[in-house]
Design a protein around this motif. Structure first.
Motif, mmCIF file in Angstrom:
data_model
loop_
_atom_site.group_PDB
_atom_site.id
_atom_site.type_symbol
_atom_site.label_atom_id
_atom_site.label_comp_id
_atom_site.label_asym_id
_atom_site.label_seq_id
_atom_site.Cartn_x
_atom_site.Cartn_y
_atom_site.Cartn_z
ATOM 1 N N ALA A 475 41.674 33.958 59.078
ATOM 2 C CA ALA A 475 40.960 35.333 58.672
ATOM 3 C C ALA A 475 40.048 35.599 59.246
ATOM 4 O O ALA A 475 39.517 37.127 59.888
ATOM 5 N N VAL A 476 38.848 34.811 59.504
ATOM 6 C CA VAL A 476 37.383 34.711 60.695
ATOM 7 C C VAL A 476 37.947 35.298 61.690
ATOM 8 O O VAL A 476 36.569 35.989 62.189
ATOM 9 N N ASP A 477 38.655 34.678 62.070
ATOM 10 C CA ASP A 477 38.896 35.566 63.759
ATOM 11 C C ASP A 477 39.973 36.606 64.017
ATOM 12 O O ASP A 477 39.649 37.547 65.136
ATOM 13 N N ASN A 478 39.647 37.447 62.490
ATOM 14 C CA ASN A 478 40.307 38.808 62.576
ATOM 15 C C ASN A 478 38.921 39.467 62.185
ATOM 16 O O ASN A 478 38.160 39.238 61.985
ATOM 17 N N VAL A 479 39.697 40.594 62.168
ATOM 18 C CA VAL A 479 38.924 41.730 61.461
ATOM 19 C C VAL A 479 38.662 41.858 60.517
ATOM 20 O O VAL A 479 39.963 42.300 59.738
ATOM 21 N N TYR A 480 37.124 41.972 59.732
ATOM 22 C CA TYR A 480 37.283 42.675 57.751
ATOM 23 C C TYR A 480 37.369 43.773 58.068
ATOM 24 O O TYR A 480 36.534 44.109 58.639
ATOM 25 N N LEU A 481 37.780 44.072 57.272
ATOM 26 C CA LEU A 481 38.057 45.566 56.777
ATOM 27 C C LEU A 481 37.139 45.724 55.441
ATOM 28 O O LEU A 481 36.763 46.997 55.389
ATOM 29 N N GLY A 482 36.961 44.696 54.712
ATOM 30 C CA GLY A 482 36.550 44.973 53.361
ATOM 31 C C GLY A 482 36.909 43.857 52.543
ATOM 32 O O GLY A 482 37.063 43.232 52.948
ATOM 33 N N SER A 483 36.070 44.414 51.319
ATOM 34 C CA SER A 483 36.426 43.277 49.631
ATOM 35 C C SER A 483 36.597 43.731 48.803
ATOM 36 O O SER A 483 35.608 45.447 48.355
ATOM 37 N N PHE A 484 36.949 43.479 46.729
ATOM 38 C CA PHE A 484 37.159 43.798 46.543
ATOM 39 C C PHE A 484 37.701 42.976 45.019
ATOM 40 O O PHE A 484 38.004 41.788 45.894
ATOM 41 N N THR A 485 37.121 42.843 44.071
ATOM 42 C CA THR A 485 37.098 41.723 42.429
ATOM 43 C C THR A 485 37.283 42.140 42.093
ATOM 44 O O THR A 485 38.107 43.986 41.174
ATOM 45 N N LEU A 486 38.707 41.605 41.082
ATOM 46 C CA LEU A 486 38.738 42.088 39.765
ATOM 47 C C LEU A 486 38.063 40.927 38.976
ATOM 48 O O LEU A 486 38.656 39.655 39.337
ATOM 49 N N ALA A 487 37.775 41.484 37.527
ATOM 50 C CA ALA A 487 36.750 40.959 36.890
ATOM 51 C C ALA A 487 37.307 41.164 35.517
ATOM 52 O O ALA A 487 38.743 42.057 34.916
ATOM 53 N N GLY A 488 36.880 40.069 34.785
ATOM 54 C CA GLY A 488 37.176 40.308 33.105
ATOM 55 C C GLY A 488 38.724 39.530 32.705
ATOM 56 O O GLY A 488 38.999 39.256 31.728
ATOM 57 N N PHE A 489 38.486 38.136 33.667
ATOM 58 C CA PHE A 489 39.691 36.798 32.949
ATOM 59 C C PHE A 489 38.963 36.136 32.211
ATOM 60 O O PHE A 489 37.489 35.318 32.526
ATOM 61 N N GLU A 490 39.320 35.759 31.670
ATOM 62 C CA GLU A 490 39.331 34.399 30.580
ATOM 63 C C GLU A 490 38.901 33.051 31.116
ATOM 64 O O GLU A 490 39.608 32.630 31.889
ATOM 65 N N PRO A 491 37.834 32.578 30.804
ATOM 66 C CA PRO A 491 37.688 31.111 31.101
ATOM 67 C C PRO A 491 39.118 30.137 30.785
ATOM 68 O O PRO A 491 39.259 30.256 29.638
ATOM 69 N N ALA A 492 39.299 29.709 31.998
ATOM 70 C CA ALA A 492 39.886 28.542 31.806
ATOM 71 C C ALA A 492 40.518 27.306 32.772
ATOM 72 O O ALA A 492 40.090 28.188 34.000
ATOM 73 N N PRO A 493 40.887 26.912 32.862
ATOM 74 C CA PRO A 493 41.927 25.609 34.174
ATOM 75 C C PRO A 493 41.772 26.446 34.943
ATOM 76 O O PRO A 493 43.285 27.627 34.664
ATOM 77 N N ARG A 494 41.977 25.872 35.899
ATOM 78 C CA ARG A 494 42.215 26.762 37.763
ATOM 79 C C ARG A 494 43.994 27.105 37.315
ATOM 80 O O ARG A 494 44.881 25.858 36.826
ATOM 81 N N GLY A 495 44.257 27.856 38.341
ATOM 82 C CA GLY A 495 45.456 28.225 38.098
ATOM 83 C C GLY A 495 46.384 28.691 37.015
ATOM 84 O O GLY A 495 47.593 29.030 37.053
#
Length: 584
Positions: A475-495
């Motif tokens: 990805a770092v070798d491509n053109v960065y367009l932007g980012s966004f975040t989805l919040a509000g997940f309950e704490p839980a084990p990975r996956g």
């Protein structure tokens, strides 16, 4: 091939003034505007009677100049006269292409907000964004159309436009162009790919033979280069593959010649430093641009530079020009070969090769292309106008859809069906640094891609989605367009928590993205974004300020024109009173 016919498609505004849709080619070197009149495409001449207008904008303390007037002003004020701004729109200040171009421009570039590019006008002590300069050009083209169609009943409304962009423009460049149109007060009916516009003209003028054709459009302009392969079958135009370079064109060929002539000047005129002398740089640039044009017709030309007692003359042959630009010409051919590979076609399967853009007139480029393809390329009678003509035809069909909805009984010619493709792959940066492609390159648009992602850490309460565009594995070798975040997940084990990410590219090639929680979050919780919001796009406050600035310049221009007209009327009255001429 069936007749693709565009009718006059003006509509009325509230039953009063006529509204006429226009097509605009917003080019690197020149702009061109057209409208339908009496069932035919009318390329509208500017006030100087020319059908293409230089893409120049200049400023002084008192005035703003656009087009021919700005190009003339460049002689006196090169640091306050901007051109080739299309090469800056949607780009970052640190981009390699920007750094390279800045060395041969005499106006100053600075780093703006969010790392974007701004242009500094010393005469007014002000920074201008590329979008604002482009907006001044669009306003000028709009006014050219308004004056052309003004009658005794008043001026028409010009607000709807199809504006063309290079097929290889990325998401940020497309959105910035759309912002420029908004600043100019235009409603963008469509951002149309330039090669598609050219192909539409060839079909409209019945250049292609009947039946399904596989067409390769070779569009080499002043600052951008596109190769587009599409099928054309009566009213249907379907994109198959794109290749190109959004930073390759006539300006680069000029630059090679300018560097060579500057070096020869230094060698033949000891003690001179043409690269550091404003007047000499301007003279050499203008002479080299004219020499390039001449060499498309002649095998040799002379460059002459007046410099006091050290006048300079240099013979330039077509062979020398070709030698200086050989690697750039080869890049063009490499793009053609890449497009054929992406389209999974052999050159023998291409039925027509179309040349568009002023730089396609270069004989060596034509020879290379003919040798590669085994076909003699089709040359538009007006290579500089082809793109604007196609945009005009499309604008008429776009508005016809509205008039048909308003007046269902009105006959409307069958519109062409245009299907373009996405020029770059679009994806996400995964934790291992690799790019997960959601929408592959050359996917037909509008396009959509989805994937489901899971949390990668224990107790993760949000997910960040960095978005990239390009063909490299990481990805770092491509053109960065932007980012966004989805919040509000309950704490839980990975996956244990997951979200579905959806990318959508609309018919104008502009990207949006949405992430929807699937598990471990509030059911259906979403986050969405127009990706370009994080890629240096103008904020609402900036847009409002620039709109006000452009409108103020327009108001001052109208006031200056009114004062000039009043002075003219007074002078004319004074001359008449002092003359013995009898006016009957």
């Amino acid at each position: 091939m069936a007749d693709i016919r565009a009718e006059d498609s003006a509509r009325t505004d509230g039953g009063q003034r006529e509204s006429i849709p226009i097509g605009i080619d917003l080019g690197t070197s020149f702009c061109c505007v057209g409208a339908m009149a009496n069932g035919k495409v009318e390329i509208i001449p500017n006030l100087e009677g020319k059908r293409i207008t230089p893409s120049y904008v200049g400023f002084s303390k008192e005035d703003r100049w656009v087009g021919e007037a700005a190009k003339a002003q460049y002689v006196k004020s090169p640091k306050n006269t901007f051109f080739e701004v299309k090469r800056l729109i949607g780009r970052k200040f640190i981009d390699t292409e920007v750094t390279r171009d800045a060395k041969r421009w005499q106006f100053e570039l600075r780093e703006g907000q969010k790392g974007g590019v701004v242009l500094w006008a010393d005469s007014v002590q002000k920074e201008f964004t590329p979008e604002e300069i482009s907006a001044h050009l669009l306003v000028h083209m709009k006014e050219i159309a308004e004056k052309f169609f003004t009658t005794g009943d008043g001026a028409p409304i010009i607000k709807d436009a199809v504006i063309t962009v290079p097929a290889y423009f990325n998401d940020a460049q497309r959105q910035a162009t759309k912002d420029a149109a908004t600043i100019a007060g235009l409603n963008v009916l469509e951002l149309m790919n330039e090669p598609t516009a050219a192909a539409l003209v060839f079909a409209h003028e019945k250049v292609f033979r009947a039946g399904k054709r596989t067409v390769l459009v070779f569009d080499l302009g002043g600052g951008t280069f596109d190769v587009s392969i599409m099928t054309v079958d009566e009213f249907a135009f379907v994109g198959v593959a794109l290749a190109g370079d959004a930073h390759l064109g006539g300006a680069d060929f000029d630059g090679r010649l300018i560097d060579y002539v500057s070096s020869e000047f230094e060698r033949k005129v000891p003690g001179s430093n043409p690269r550091a002398t404003v007047k000499l740089r301007r003279k050499i640039r203008e002479a080299c641009i004219q020499a390039k044009i001449d060499l498309s017709q002649m095998h040799a030309t002379n460059i002459m530079i007046e410099n006091g007692d050290d006048d300079f003359e240099l013979k330039i042959t077509r062979a020398k020009f070709e030698e200086l630009n050989m690697d750039l010409f080869q890049k063009c051919i490499d793009c053609v070969e890449r497009a054929l590979i992406d389209a999974q076609l052999t050159k023998e399967q291409v039925t027509d090769v179309v040349l568009v853009g002023g730089s396609s007139r270069i004989p060596y480029v034509q020879d290379l292309l003919e040798r590669l393809m085994g076909l003699k390329p089709l040359m538009c009678v007006h290579a500089d106008e082809a793109v604007a003509r196609g945009a005009t035809i499309q604008a008429s069909f776009r508005i016809a859809k509205f008039t048909q909805a308003e007046r269902p009984k009105a006959p409307v010619a069958p519109p062409p069906q245009l299907t373009d493709v996405v020029p770059f792959s679009i994806g996400l940066d995964l934790n291992n640094g690799k790019m997960r492609v959601l929408i592959p390159k050359n996917t037909k648009r509008p396009a959509e891609g989805k994937c489901t992602l899971i949390t990668s850490r224990d107790n993760q309460t949000s997910m960040l989605f960095p978005v990239y565009q390009g063909e490299n594995e990481f990805a770092v070798d491509n053109v960065y367009l932007g980012s966004f975040t989805l919040a509000g997940f309950e704490p839980a084990p990975r996956g244990k928590a997951s979200a579905e990410v959806t990318f959508s590219v609309d018919e104008n090639g502009i990207l949006s993205a949405t992430a929807e929680a699937k598990t471990g979050n509030v059911p259906g919780r979403t986050a969405s974004v127009k990706i370009t919001a994080d890629k240096g796009r103008l904020s609402d406050e900036q847009m409002a300020g620039i709109v006000h600035s452009v409108e103020e310049y327009n108001r001052r221009d109208r006031a200056n024109q009114a004062r000039a007209q009043e002075e003219y009327e007074r002078d004319r009255t004074r001359v008449r009173h002092g003359s013995s001429l009898v006016v009957r």
